[in-house]
Structures are given as C-alpha cells and as structure tokens.
Design a protein around this motif. Structure first.
Motif, PDB file in Angstrom:
ATOM      1  N   UNK A  61       0.837  -1.205   0.000  1.00 49.76           N
ATOM      2  CA  UNK A  61       0.000   0.000   0.000  1.00 49.76           C
ATOM      3  C   UNK A  61       0.868   1.250   0.000  1.00 49.76           C
ATOM      4  N   UNK A  62       1.926   1.258   0.802  1.00 52.72           N
ATOM      5  CA  UNK A  62       2.845   2.403   0.843  1.00 52.72           C
ATOM      6  C   UNK A  62       3.494   2.616  -0.518  1.00 52.72           C
ATOM      7  N   UNK A  63       3.846   1.539  -1.196  1.00 59.40           N
ATOM      8  CA  UNK A  63       4.468   1.635  -2.520  1.00 59.40           C
ATOM      9  C   UNK A  63       3.511   2.268  -3.531  1.00 59.40           C
ATOM     10  N   UNK A  64       2.240   1.884  -3.471  1.00 62.09           N
ATOM     11  CA  UNK A  64       1.236   2.442  -4.385  1.00 62.09           C
ATOM     12  C   UNK A  64       1.130   3.955  -4.226  1.00 62.09           C
ATOM     13  N   UNK A  65       1.048   4.433  -2.994  1.00 63.33           N
ATOM     14  CA  UNK A  65       0.936   5.874  -2.729  1.00 63.33           C
ATOM     15  C   UNK A  65       2.207   6.593  -3.158  1.00 63.33           C
ATOM     16  N   UNK A  66       3.353   5.979  -2.884  1.00 66.80           N
ATOM     17  CA  UNK A  66       4.654   6.594  -3.204  1.00 66.80           C
ATOM     18  C   UNK A  66       4.785   6.850  -4.702  1.00 66.80           C
ATOM     19  N   UNK A  67       4.290   5.925  -5.513  1.00 66.60           N
ATOM     20  CA  UNK A  67       4.474   6.002  -6.965  1.00 66.60           C
ATOM     21  C   UNK A  67       3.311   6.680  -7.689  1.00 66.60           C
ATOM     22  N   UNK A  68       2.290   7.116  -6.955  1.00 67.93           N
ATOM     23  CA  UNK A  68       1.068   7.593  -7.590  1.00 67.93           C
ATOM     24  C   UNK A  68       1.234   8.946  -8.273  1.00 67.93           C
TER      25      UNK A  68
END
Length: 334
Positions: A61-68
C-alpha cells in the motif's frame, strides 16, 4: 524544508488518527460493549500494532501511494507542492470533523496529492494512471465488499445462533465485539499507516533533492514514529464521528456490531495483502449498512447515508481543488 515536510506529514497522520480512526470503534461504543474512553485507548494501541505489524509483513500500500504522483524534477518546488497538498488535506479533514461527517482521510490524501501534481504539471502528466486504477478499484472494493461482508456476517451470525438464548449470548457478543473493534483498529493502522509513511518518505527524498527515486525501504523508526502519532490522534478522540457512524445511521444490537466489525476487518485485510489502498471509513460504514439491511432496508437511516455518500463524492474534486489552489499559492509565496 525537511523539518517542515516531516512536521506537516506527522500533522496529517495525527488528524487521521483523530478523525478517521474513531470509525473503528464506533460500533462497540454504540452498543455499549465498551465505554468511549476505554475504546479510544484500545483503538490507539491496536492502530500502533497495525501500522508496525502490517508494514513488516507487506508494504504494498505504501508503494502504491509513493508512486502515484510526480511533482517534477525541481526539488524545492516539488517539496513546496507536497507541503501545500498536506495543508489542504488537514483543512478538508478538520472541516469534515467539525460537522461530524466521517470523511475518508485516505481519499482526501489521494485527492490532495493528485491536485498538487496537476498544479505542478498544469495537466495530468504528473499522475500515474496505473496506480490510480488501484485507487478506483479500492473505492469499489471498499463499498461493495464492505456492504456484502457486513450483510453476510450478520446473516451467518443469526443462523449459527438462531436457537441460542439472546440473554445468555449477550455476554459472549459483548466480548466478541471488543475483539472485533480491536481488529478494526488494527486494520485501520495497517491500511492508513502505510499510506502516510509512503508520503513521509516521498517528502524526505524530495527535500534531499532525490525527486526521481522509485524504490524505498520503510525503516523501523518510521513505523514506530507514524504509529505512535496516529495512536496519539486516536487518543484525542472523535466523539462526533462515533455518534454519526455507530448511532445515527443504524441502531445496532451487540451481535450486529460484531458482524459489522468482522465484515469490515476481513475486507481491509484482503485489500492490505493485495496492495490496494482502500478507505477504512467507506469499508466500515458500508459494512454497518449491510448489517442493517440484513433485517430490512428501512432499518438504515438513509438520510444520514445520503450525507455521508455526498461527502465521499465531494472529497475527490473538493480536496483535489484545495490541493491545486494551495500549490499555486505556496509557489507564489515561497
């Protein structure tokens, strides 16, 4: 810039714990399984554990937000834009709390960051379509599965205990609901804690001039810091939101409160393990709607539901616009 970015991010995490986490304990307070102060303390502890444990297990989930989003290659302007977005999110969340409306801090975060990225690029060039698809999937998932799991949990509970004496089972369900509330608080930390840690690291990298970074590892000290701040926000309490979610929308019995918590927690667990950022607010409130609808549709106060849904719909354009305008203002001032 690093200090300002860190403080603003922690401020958003504090507001999340203050205005969003109360959804997790709304049912166990409304059915009087726990007193408000004890429930808030329990939520604070399990939010802490959820952030820490789930991040060690799975940080998708953190990765998704980071790359959004992408704020561009100019580190100073990118950091300024992120700070502006965080200010917009705090303003939106505080306004919703003022009126006792359980808005989604997750969607406010996503909308604010997206609006800021659009402002930086004067278009959609700074928004990752692949990551945004996960957001849209999460929006549908949290609403549909939340409702379905809530309805299914209520039906299953009624079937399993159909011959049991209601008075004799009240003590069991009171304890079960405390466990359900703890599970919801744990999953709230697991979902929302990761989102904000992704933003925290994004801000630190940009403040250090690393605007193109795509890979990261969440350090344990950051897990502890973010979970502690979220727990502090939860301990401040959100009684208005507890009332809106747990009392005004559906009048729940103890076993129904347990069913709502069970259904919502299962939905959040599935989303966290698959890396889909969903709204804990949407999941919990739709689970409560599903439990109410398991008896009859008229058991749900659709007037309150209408207000909530309207707020959910307005969050993306409203907080996105705030983020956009805040970036333009901040770039002029700083």
């Amino acid at each position: 810039m690093i200090a300002i970015t860190a403080l603003l991010t922690l401020g958003v995490i504090l507001v999340n714990g203050w205005t969003d986490a109360p959804n997790a304990i709304a049912t166990c307070v409304s059915t009087r399984a726990m007193k408000p102060k004890a429930a808030i303390l329990m939520a604070a502890v399990f939010n802490f554990l959820g952030v820490f444990a789930m991040t060690l297990l799975n940080a998708k989930v953190a990765t998704t937000i980071f790359k959004m989003v992408d704020f561009g290659s100019n580190a100073k302007e990118a950091t300024t834009a992120l700070c502006a977005a965080l200010v917009a999110i705090v303003v939106w969340a505080t306004a919703a709390w003022k009126f006792g409306i359980p808005t989604s801090e997750s969607h406010a975060l996503i909308a604010g960051l997206t609006g800021a990225a659009i402002a930086m690029h004067n278009g959609l060039g700074g928004v990752s379509g692949n990551e945004w698809v996960k957001v849209l999937v999460g929006l549908v998932l949290s609403s549909v599965l939340g409702f379905g799991f809530g309805l299914g949990s209520a039906k299953l509970t009624e079937f399993l205990f159909r011959r049991a004496d209601r008075i004799k089972t009240s003590g069991f369900f009171r304890g079960a609901q405390i466990c359900g509330g703890a599970s919801m608080a744990f999953m709230h930390g697991a979902q929302d804690g990761q989102k904000f840690m992704g933003v925290f690291l994004l801000g630190i990298f940009m403040a250090n001039g690393q605007t193109g970074k795509t890979e990261f590892v969440i350090p344990i000290w950051l897990m502890i810091l973010c979970s502690a701040v979220m727990a502090l926000g939860t301990s401040i309490g959100g009684y208005r939101i507890i009332k809106s979610v747990g009392m005004d929308m559906v009048k729940l019995q103890t076993y129904q409160g347990f069913a709502a918590d069970l259904g919502a927690a299962l939905c959040l667990l599935i989303a966290s393990l698959t890396g889909i950022p969903v709204s804990t607010t949407h999941t919990k409130t739709t689970a409560i709607m599903g439990v109410g609808a398991s008896k009859r549709l008229s058991a749900v106060n659709w007037g309150v539901v209408k207000e909530m849904v309207l707020t959910w719909i307005l969050t993306f354009p409203g907080c996105g616009l705030l983020g956009f305008l805040a970036v333009k203002l901040f770039l002029l001032l700083f």
